[in-house]
Design a protein around this motif. Structure first.
Motif, PDB file in Angstrom:
ATOM      1  N   GLN A   1       0.846  -1.199   0.000  1.00 16.12           N
ATOM      2  CA  GLN A   1       0.000   0.000   0.000  1.00 16.12           C
ATOM      3  C   GLN A   1       0.880   1.247   0.000  1.00 16.12           C
ATOM      4  O   GLN A   1       1.606   1.478   0.965  1.00 16.12           O
TER       5      GLN A   1
ATOM      6  N   PRO B   1       1.978   5.019   0.655  1.00 15.71           N
ATOM      7  CA  PRO B   1       1.489   5.952   1.666  1.00 15.71           C
ATOM      8  C   PRO B   1       0.683   7.082   1.018  1.00 15.71           C
ATOM      9  O   PRO B   1       0.917   7.425  -0.139  1.00 15.71           O
ATOM     10  N   ALA B   2      -0.221   7.630   1.743  1.00 13.77           N
ATOM     11  CA  ALA B   2      -1.002   8.758   1.228  1.00 13.77           C
ATOM     12  C   ALA B   2      -0.365  10.044   1.750  1.00 13.77           C
ATOM     13  O   ALA B   2       0.007  10.138   2.917  1.00 13.77           O
ATOM     14  N   LEU B   3      -0.164  11.009   0.846  1.00 15.56           N
ATOM     15  CA  LEU B   3       0.368  12.302   1.285  1.00 15.56           C
ATOM     16  C   LEU B   3      -0.794  13.279   1.358  1.00 15.56           C
ATOM     17  O   LEU B   3      -1.455  13.538   0.360  1.00 15.56           O
ATOM     18  N   ARG B   4      -1.021  13.800   2.523  1.00 16.62           N
ATOM     19  CA  ARG B   4      -2.084  14.816   2.647  1.00 16.62           C
ATOM     20  C   ARG B   4      -1.465  16.178   2.395  1.00 16.62           C
ATOM     21  O   ARG B   4      -0.529  16.579   3.086  1.00 16.62           O
TER      22      ARG B   4
END
Ligand code: C5P
Length: 393
Positions: free
Chosen positions: A290, A292-295
């Motif tokens: 998965q 990573p999601a960057l906000r």
């Protein structure tokens, strides 16, 4: 005649001070020299005296010097104090405010502008202490002609060599430049910003700083006092401008605010519109497959902020627009949205303009838009500076 007080400190590059004196006197400047004890190990007072045509000052407590001309008088008589070469030692003394010989006492006592041309071993130049000193001195308004990169007398290679005398003379000339922008302060932003993702990664863009730096140099050449707020770039600092180095958009905004008031603002930097909301520890692969999601969160818009009506608003605010399509349309909308006076629009869609040496622009002013021919970024900067000069005429 413009008068220079040249302080020669000790280093192998001191011999270049002689060439600087020769060039400066040829260019019509009057030069008085001060030689430190260490400087005198490398050049003789006699050579400096022969080239300047006047007495060379060496001692703080010399009866004859004090009666002829005290150290306060020495700097009072000058229009600009030039330290070339400036050793790590004299730069540290200037930063700390030490006054233990004629040169350092003069530099502490002077109310005249000071220009330094550092020269030292690469490790000394790159040492955190020297870099911190340079940042402090720049903040105080000391002008810096940065050292060159190359082989050094000590056998090492890197930045630290005294830049060549013609470049120092160019900085001196830029300082005295008597053009249409004399007496005006210009803030220029340049380069990209780096927005940290984590301690080792960042978001950036391809901006090289070439256009913004060239504009800063061109404004200085027309007599403006220039503060150049730059993101991380690999281009040389232009001669005779005050440098403020930043990394992120927020630092750039703070530096621009701190540099106000100004008469002119040219926002040529490619500021990141977004930054990572929380840049914490280094992001690691966790084996789950998965990503990573960057906000992301929005950065301050420096151009829009500085364009706001306010007592400190510069009289002329110029923005840049890097577009990849519908240039004229997007540029006009951007000029209105940001509230700037002029907008320089360029098409960066795959043309190698961002990072390249040439630029082709559309200039939008309240009087309409003009397409300029493709030209070298330096030529474009000069043309834009000349237009700014006309605006203030
Ligand atoms: O909105 P955009 O980034 O395309 O606008 C470009 C212009 O806005 C440039 O002049 C740039 O220097 C300026 N800008 C700014 N601060 C930002 C984003 C852009 O000053 N955060």
């Amino acid at each position: 005649m413009r008068k220079l007080l040249l302080i020669v400190t000790g280093g192998i590059a001191a011999y270049k001070a002689l060439e600087l004196v020769r060039l400066a006197t040829k260019a019509g400047y009057g030069v008085t020299a001060v030689l430190t004890k260490a400087g005198a190990q490398f050049v003789t007072p006699l050579s400096l005296q022969a080239l300047t045509g006047s007495k060379v000052y060496q001692e703080l407590f010399s009866l004859t010097d004090e009666s002829e001309m005290g150290h306060i008088e020495l700097s009072r008589a000058a229009d600009l104090v030039v330290v070339a070469p400036a050793t790590a030692d004299i730069l540290a003394k200037m930063t700390a405010g030490l006054a233990d010989d004629l040169a350092s006492t003069l530099l502490l006592a002077t109310d005249k502008p000071v220009l330094v041309a550092p020269a030292m071993n690469v490790r000394m130049w790159e040492h955190a202490a020297t870099q911190a000193n340079m940042a402090t001195l720049a903040k105080r308004g000391v002008l810096v002609v940065p050292p060159d990169e190359g082989p050094m007398a000590c056998g090492e290679y890197g930045p630290g060599r005294l830049t060549e005398p013609p470049a120092i003379l160019a900085a001196i000339k830029a300082f005295f430049a008597d053009g249409p922008l004399k007496g005006l302060h210009a803030i220029v932003t340049s380069g990209p910003t780096h927005e940290p993702i984590d301690p080792v990664r960042y978001l950036a863009n391809r901006s090289s700083g070439k256009q913004g730096h060239a504009i800063a140099a061109a404004l200085a050449a027309l007599g403006a006092r220039v503060t150049l707020v730059s993101g991380p770039v690999n281009v040389r600092d232009p001669a005779g401008v005050r440098m403020v180095r930043v990394e992120t958009a927020r630092e750039m905004r703070d530096a621009v605010r701190a540099a106000l008031p100004a008469d002119i603002a040219v926002c040529a930097a490619a500021v990141a519109d977004w930054r990572v909301e929380e840049a914490g520890q280094k992001i690691k692969k966790d084996g789950s497959g998965q990503p990573p999601a960057l906000r992301l969160t929005e950065n301050p818009d420096i151009l829009a902020e500085i364009s706001q009506p306010a007592p400190s608003r510069p009289r002329l605010v110029i923005g840049f627009a890097a577009e990849t399509e519908k240039l004229a349309e997007h540029a006009a909308a951007k000029r209105a949205r940001k509230g700037c006076d002029w907008l320089v629009a360029n098409d960066v869609g795959g043309t190698g303009i961002m990072g390249g040496d040439e630029n082709e622009i559309l200039l939008l002013t309240p009087n309409g838009s003009e397409a300029w021919d493709k030209m070298d970024k330096t030529a474009l900067a000069r043309k834009l500076a000349a237009r700014i000069g006309e605006f203030f005429a």
